[in-house]
Enzyme design. Structure first.
Site, PDB file in Angstrom:
ATOM      1  N   HIS A  18      -7.841 139.538 -36.789  1.00  0.00           N
ATOM      2  CA  HIS A  18      -7.271 140.385 -37.838  1.00  0.00           C
ATOM      3  C   HIS A  18      -8.090 141.643 -38.020  1.00  0.00           C
ATOM      4  O   HIS A  18      -9.305 141.605 -38.062  1.00  0.00           O
ATOM      5  CB  HIS A  18      -7.216 139.622 -39.161  1.00  0.00           C
ATOM      6  CG  HIS A  18      -6.490 140.376 -40.222  1.00  0.00           C
ATOM      7  ND1 HIS A  18      -5.124 140.336 -40.354  1.00  0.00           N
ATOM      8  CD2 HIS A  18      -6.930 141.245 -41.163  1.00  0.00           C
ATOM      9  CE1 HIS A  18      -4.760 141.125 -41.347  1.00  0.00           C
ATOM     10  NE2 HIS A  18      -5.836 141.690 -41.853  1.00  0.00           N
ATOM     11  N   SER A  56      -7.022 138.730 -50.245  1.00  0.00           N
ATOM     12  CA  SER A  56      -5.700 139.054 -49.713  1.00  0.00           C
ATOM     13  C   SER A  56      -5.631 138.764 -48.212  1.00  0.00           C
ATOM     14  O   SER A  56      -4.719 138.084 -47.726  1.00  0.00           O
ATOM     15  CB  SER A  56      -5.410 140.538 -49.994  1.00  0.00           C
ATOM     16  OG  SER A  56      -4.325 140.998 -49.236  1.00  0.00           O
ATOM     17  N   LYS A  72      -4.001 134.950 -46.195  1.00  0.00           N
ATOM     18  CA  LYS A  72      -2.955 134.962 -45.161  1.00  0.00           C
ATOM     19  C   LYS A  72      -3.436 134.296 -43.876  1.00  0.00           C
ATOM     20  O   LYS A  72      -2.671 133.624 -43.186  1.00  0.00           O
ATOM     21  CB  LYS A  72      -2.516 136.406 -44.884  1.00  0.00           C
ATOM     22  CG  LYS A  72      -1.644 136.945 -46.015  1.00  0.00           C
ATOM     23  CD  LYS A  72      -1.274 138.400 -45.819  1.00  0.00           C
ATOM     24  CE  LYS A  72      -2.430 139.289 -46.143  1.00  0.00           C
ATOM     25  NZ  LYS A  72      -2.107 140.668 -46.478  1.00  0.00           N
TER      26      LYS A  72
HETATM   27  N1  URA Z   1      -4.929 144.303 -45.883  1.00  0.00           N
HETATM   28  C1  URA Z   1      -4.463 143.280 -46.631  1.00  0.00           C
HETATM   29  O1  URA Z   1      -3.729 142.442 -46.149  1.00  0.00           O
HETATM   30  N2  URA Z   1      -4.825 143.214 -47.911  1.00  0.00           N
HETATM   31  C2  URA Z   1      -5.635 144.105 -48.498  1.00  0.00           C
HETATM   32  O2  URA Z   1      -5.927 143.972 -49.665  1.00  0.00           O
HETATM   33  C3  URA Z   1      -6.116 145.164 -47.717  1.00  0.00           C
HETATM   34  C4  URA Z   1      -5.746 145.228 -46.405  1.00  0.00           C
END
Ligand code: URA
Ligand code: CA
Length: 441
Positions: A82, A183, A187
Site C-alpha cells: 500500500h 484509515s 482497510k
Molecule cells: N489514504 C487513506 O486511505 N486514508 C487516509 O486517511 C489518507 C490516505
C-alpha cells in the site's frame, strides 16, 4: 454514552476510552450521530491528537464496522502493498506481476483516485473490458491460479472509513497521523493478507511533507499491523517529484508495460525492486533482499513478469491486445510540447502541483462522481537533477481540450524550477521501519 461528552473530553485534551471510541465509530456508521458532531470531534482529534492506544482502538473499531475478507483459502504466504498516496505512482501494476511471477500470491484490493493522487483501479480501467469488480470467490480463485488479483474493495469493507474519510476531506482534517494510520490500516487489516509492505511517501506530492513526520506515520502503521499479527514493514520514499515519467491513467499503463519489459523509467523500476525484494523476504520466498532483487530482475529480463501482466488482464476479462499494442490504449487528441526557455538543472518540480495539472486535464476526480478522461495527463521528459538546455522539451501535455491543454502548458513551465545543480543528490528511499526498528539510509 453521549457524543457531546466525548467531543468535550477530546476538546480538553483528554484520552478517550476504548468504549467511547467503539461507540462513536459504531453509531456514526449506523447514522445515529450527525455529521456536524463528528466534524467537531474530528477537529478536536486533529488538534489534540490521539495516543497509540486510541489509534489502535480506532483502527479496530473501523475494521469491525464492516465485513472482513478471509483469504485462508489462498495457498501460500499472501502479500499486499500500500502506498500512502503519490503522483504518477504506477508501482502496484508493475510490482504485482513481478511478485506473482516469483510464485508469491500478490492480493490487493485498491481504491480509486481522489484529488491530485491517482488510483490503481482507474488506471486498470484504461484496458478495455478489464473488470475491477470481482466477487470474493473470483478473487480467491484467480489468486490461487495465477498468483495475482487486483480488484476494488467490495462495498462493505470498513464502511466507517468511507464515512469518516468523506467528512475529513471537506473539514480539513485529513492530515492527522492517527486518522491516516487508522484509515489505511483498517482497510489493509480487513483483508486477510499475511504480509504487508507500506510505501510511505514524503515530499511535495505526499500528505507528509517532511521525513520526520513520515517516519512517525510509518512507525504507527507498522505497530498497528504487527499488533494485529501481520508481518508489516514500511519504506519511507521520495515523492518530491512524480514517480516515473507518466502521470495519467492510460499513460501510466503504457509506462507500466514498458517497465515490465525492462524499458521503463529508472526510479519506478528501482522502487519496485526495493519494495519487491523485501516482500519476497517477508513471504519467505528468499533468504535476503539481495537474492530477492536478483530473482525479480530475472523475472523481468526473461519476460515472465510481463507475461504475468498479460495473464492478469486475461483473467480479469480485459483484452490483452491493448497490452501487446499499447498504442491502442485511449490516446488524447492533442499532444503539446513544453519547451524550456532557460538553461541549467531541474532544481524542483512540485509533485502535488503536477498532480493538480493532470487533474485539470481530466485525469483525476474533483469529486467521487467525476468522470475521468483516461487518455489525459502528461509525460515528463526532464526530472529533478537533469540538465536542461534552452529549447529542450520539459514535458508533453496530453489533452482533449485545447484550451485546458494550453493553460496546463503554461503552468507546467512555471513548475519546472531551473537553476544551479542541487548540492545534495536526490534519494529514492530514505529509510525502513520494521519490528527491528528504524533504519535511515
Ligand atoms: N489514504 C487513506 O486511505 N486514508 C487516509 O486517511 C489518507 C490516505
Ligand atoms: Ca508514473
Amino acid at each position: 454514552m453521549r457524543i457531546y461528552d466525548i467531543i468535550k473530553k477530546k476538546r480538553d485534551g483528554e484520552e478517550l476510552s476504548t468504549g467511547e471510541i467503539n461507540y462513536f465509530v459504531h453509531d456514526y456508521t449506523n447514522g445515529n450521530i450527525p455529521d456536524y458532531q463528528i466534524s467537531a470531534l474530528l477537529m478536536a482529534i486533529f488538534l489534540n491528537k490521539m495516543n497509540k492506544r486510541e489509534t489502535l482502538d480506532l483502527t479496530k473499531a473501523m475494521v469491525n464496522s464492516g465485513d472482513t475478507v478471509d483469504l485462508s483459502n489462498i495457498d501460500g504466504i499472501k502479500v499486499d502493498k500500500h502506498s500512502t498516496g503519490g503522483v504518477g505512482d504506477t508501482t502496484t501494476i508493475v510490482l504485482g506481476p513481478m511478485i506473482a511471477a516469483c510464485g508469491v500470491p500478490f492480493v490487493k484490493m485498491s481504491g480509486r483516485g481522489l484529488g491530485h493522487t491517482g488510483g490503481t483501479l482507474d488506471k486498470l480501467e484504461s484496458i478495455k473490458d478489464f473488470k475491477v469488480e470481482l466477487s470474493t470467490e473470483e478473487f480467491i480463485q484467480n489468486s490461487n491460479k495465477i498468483k495475482i488479483s487486483l480488484c476494488s474493495q467490495t462495498a462493505n469493507i470498513t464502511p466507517a472509513d468511507k464515512k469518516f474519510y468523506a467528512l475529513r476531506d471537506v473539514t480539513a482534517t485529513v492530515e492527522n497521523l492517527s486518522l491516516i494510520a487508522s484509515s489505511i490500516m483498517s482497510k489493509k487489516l480487513a483483508i486477510g493478507s499475511d504480509a504487508i509492505i507500506l510505501d510511505v511517501k514524503v515530499g511535495s506530492g505526499a500528505f507528509m511533507k517532511n521525513i520526520d513526520d513520515a517516519i512517525v506515520l510509518a512507525k504507527e502503521m507498522v505497530e498497528i499491523g504487527i499488533g494485529y499479527g501481520r508481518e508489516t514493514i514500511a519504506l519511507v520514499t521520495n515523492m518530491d517529484e512524480p514517480l516515473g515519467n507518466a502521470v495519467g491513467n492510460a499513460l501510466e499503463i503504457k509506462e507500466a508495460i514498458a517497465t515490465l519489459q525492462g524499458q521503463g523509467p529508472e526510479d519506478l523500476y528501482e522502487l519496485c525492486l526495493e519494495l519487491g525484494s523485501r516482500l519476497l523476504v517477508l513471504s519467505k520466498r528468499v533468504e535476503d533482499e539481495k537474492e530477492g532483487r536478483t530473482l525479480l530482475e530475472e523475472k523481468v529480463e526473461s519476460g515472465a513478469a510481463y507475461e504475468k501482466l498479460l495473464e492478469l488482464v486475461k483473467y480479469q476479462g480485459g483484452d490483452v491486445k491493448f497490452i501487446k499494442n499499447p498504442e491502442l490504449l485511449p490516446s488524447a487528441k492533442y499532444i503539446l510540447e513544453v519547451k524550456s526557455d532557460s538553461e541549467g538543472y531541474v532544481k524542483s518540480l512540485n509533485a502535488e502541483e503536477v498532480g493538480k495539472v493532470a487533474l485539470s486535464l481530466g485525469a483525476g476526480r474533483e469529486t467521487m462522481d467525476s468522470i475521468i478522461d483516461l487518455s489525459a495527463g502528461l509525460v515528463l521528459n526532464k526530472k529533478i537533477d537533469d540538465k536542461v538546455n534552452i529549447g529542450d522539451t520539459l514535458a508533453y501535455i496530453h489533452c482533449n481540450q485545447l484550451e485546458k491543454g494550453k493553460e496546463a502548458k503554461e503552468k507546467i513551465k512555471e513548475l519546472y524550477v531551473i537553476g544551479n545543480k542541487n548540492t545534495k543528490a536526490k534519494k529514492l528511499v530514505y529509510g525502513i521501519v520494521s519490528k527491528e526498528g528504524t533504519e535511515l539510509f
